[in-house]
Design an enzyme around this catalytic site. Structure first.
Site, PDB file in Angstrom:
ATOM      1  N   HIS A 180      73.958 -21.290 -81.106  1.00 37.33           N
ATOM      2  CA  HIS A 180      74.034 -22.566 -80.382  1.00 37.33           C
ATOM      3  C   HIS A 180      73.191 -23.664 -81.025  1.00 37.33           C
ATOM      4  CE1 HIS A 180      70.371 -20.968 -78.476  1.00 37.33           C
ATOM      5  NE2 HIS A 180      70.063 -22.221 -78.227  1.00 37.33           N
ATOM      6  N   ASP A 181      72.144 -23.283 -81.766  1.00 33.75           N
ATOM      7  CA  ASP A 181      71.292 -24.298 -82.398  1.00 33.75           C
ATOM      8  C   ASP A 181      71.560 -24.454 -83.887  1.00 33.75           C
ATOM      9  OD1 ASP A 181      69.879 -25.386 -80.319  1.00 33.75           O
ATOM     10  OD2 ASP A 181      68.222 -23.961 -80.433  1.00 33.75           O
ATOM     11  N   LYS A 228      70.673 -27.350 -86.171  1.00 32.51           N
ATOM     12  CA  LYS A 228      69.299 -27.687 -86.578  1.00 32.51           C
ATOM     13  C   LYS A 228      69.093 -27.477 -88.071  1.00 32.51           C
ATOM     14  CE  LYS A 228      66.831 -27.147 -82.244  1.00 32.51           C
ATOM     15  NZ  LYS A 228      65.887 -26.345 -81.471  1.00 32.51           N
ATOM     16  N   HIS A 276      71.453 -32.300 -83.223  1.00 29.10           N
ATOM     17  CA  HIS A 276      71.860 -30.943 -83.617  1.00 29.10           C
ATOM     18  C   HIS A 276      73.104 -30.399 -82.907  1.00 29.10           C
ATOM     19  CE1 HIS A 276      69.396 -29.511 -80.191  1.00 29.10           C
ATOM     20  NE2 HIS A 276      70.120 -28.426 -80.255  1.00 29.10           N
ATOM     21  N   HIS A 282      75.834 -27.713 -75.254  1.00 24.67           N
ATOM     22  CA  HIS A 282      74.748 -26.966 -74.607  1.00 24.67           C
ATOM     23  C   HIS A 282      73.579 -27.826 -74.142  1.00 24.67           C
ATOM     24  CE1 HIS A 282      72.793 -26.746 -78.639  1.00 24.67           C
ATOM     25  NE2 HIS A 282      71.690 -26.488 -77.975  1.00 24.67           N
ATOM     26  N   HIS A 283      73.556 -29.114 -74.526  1.00 24.19           N
ATOM     27  CA  HIS A 283      72.527 -30.014 -73.975  1.00 24.19           C
ATOM     28  C   HIS A 283      73.132 -31.040 -73.020  1.00 24.19           C
ATOM     29  CE1 HIS A 283      68.857 -28.741 -75.990  1.00 24.19           C
ATOM     30  NE2 HIS A 283      69.591 -28.500 -77.063  1.00 24.19           N
ATOM     31  N   ASP A 291      69.206 -21.345 -72.297  1.00 23.94           N
ATOM     32  CA  ASP A 291      68.430 -22.055 -73.323  1.00 23.94           C
ATOM     33  C   ASP A 291      67.159 -22.667 -72.712  1.00 23.94           C
ATOM     34  OD1 ASP A 291      67.847 -23.265 -75.769  1.00 23.94           O
ATOM     35  OD2 ASP A 291      69.042 -25.050 -75.315  1.00 23.94           O
TER      36      ASP A 291
END
Ligand code: FE2
Length: 349
Positions: free
Chosen positions: A207-208, A211, A236, A260-261, A289
């Site tokens: 998911h990240d 980055k 990201h 996801h954010h 998260d």
């Protein structure tokens, strides 16, 4: 063509076919054996009950089974289900007195290779049907193994991607893995399908991934983040989406990453999506998260602990976070404890 192929297959087979005839009627069994003896190429064994058949298959697996659907200890499609459970890779041809097309179809849907009706057809037909069944099952098995291998390769590739990011960003080592683990557990708690849960594990693991685009010194910079660094870090999810969007996963992995954010009330980023505009998987990963991130150490602050993480989720349940997901997350932690977030948690299978 059908006959030609049948002959060709028979000719190329050197060893006789070991056939288990599961038939409780001695006259029917004798007739089948007689017909097959006439055409040749078969070594028949016999079982009179399903229990006997399962023991026989276990001790000495045959090449194929000719199965009656009306036995003293099993009846109808249950007969197939129990034999398939005992020997999933075994080719099964039904041989029954019941001329019922619907039952024939049902048997195929339950993994049988073919359906013969007693008294219809001769030894050649039985022989051809069994040989085709063996061939089809072999092809089916090969396909299944190839699909399994591909699935393993996909998961290994995703893990490698996940590790690549964690090598650049040692402060978050294990973060994606723990989020994957917790997301899958929440999915299970919500009663989602096995496939959706598999997608959650995969999405959680990467998911990240966006980055990777952020300079390493930004990720490990201690103290409060400047507005400029914050702005770059907030890119990201979009970057991750761009990296993953062309991979044809069987799950919406790229959307899980991009969303996801996002927050239920539209205060998230990058798109400011609201409510149902955010896919369920992303709502789950978001909760996992936040819980993992707050309860763990970060370069810009020490670990705040599970209680503070849970308080954040409870305080903003229904506004930032999906209340159903928050409750499922709390239930998972109540049930499994914080070990679900252990540093050495195994990689999700
Ligand atoms: Fe993130």
């Amino acid at each position: 063509m059908f006959l030609e192929r049948g002959l060709e297959m028979t000719d190329t087979r050197s060893a006789p076919v070991d056939l288990l005839v599961v038939e409780d009627n001695p006259a029917d069994a004798r007739l089948i054996e007689l017909l097959l003896n006439e055409v040749g190429g078969f070594r028949c064994q016999r079982a009179e009950t399903l229990g006997e058949a399962i023991l026989s298959v276990d001790a000495n697996p045959p090449d194929a089974v000719l199965l009656d659907l009306s036995l003293p200890d099993a009846h109808g499609i249950e007969t197939v289900e129990r034999l398939r459970r005992a020997a999933p890779a075994l080719p099964i041809v039904i041989c029954t007195g019941l001329d019922d097309e619907a039952m024939g179809l049902l048997a195929l849907q339950h993994g049988c290779q073919d359906y013969l009706v007693k008294g219809q057809g001769d030894g050649n037909l039985i022989r051809r049907t069994i040989l085709y069944a063996i061939e089809r099952k072999a092809v089916e098995e090969e396909r299944r193994q190839t699909a399994e291998r591909l699935k393993r390769v996909l998961l290994q590739t995703v893990r490698s991607l996940s590790l690549t990011l964690e090598m650049r960003d040692p402060y978050t080592t294990g973060h994606q893995r723990r989020v994957a683990q917790l997301s899958a557990a929440i999915g299970q708690r919500l009663g989602l399908s096995e496939s959706v849960i598999e997608g959650l594990r995969t999405g959680g693991l990467v998911h990240d991934i966006g980055k990777i685009h952020i300079p390493a010194e930004f990720l490990s910079r201690p103290g409060k983040l400047s507005a400029e660094v914050h702005k770059v870090i907030r890119m990201h999810p979009q970057m991750g989406w761009e990296i993953m969007r062309d991979i044809e996963f069987p799950w919406p992995v790229a959307d899980m990453i991009r969303q996801h954010h996002e927050r239920l009330d539209g205060t998230g980023y990058p798109q400011g999506l609201k409510g149902d505009e955010i896919i369920m998987e992303a709502r789950i990963i978001a909760v996992a998260d936040v819980l993992e991130a707050i309860s763990s150490h970060r370069p810009y602050r020490p670990a705040l602990g599970l209680d503070i993480a849970l308080a954040e989720l409870r305080d903003h349940s229904g506004t930032r976070y999906d209340p159903v997901v928050v409750q499922a997350c709390i239930d998972v932690l109540d049930e499994k404890g914080s070990s679900i977030l252990d540093e050495d948690a195994p990689l999700p299978q």
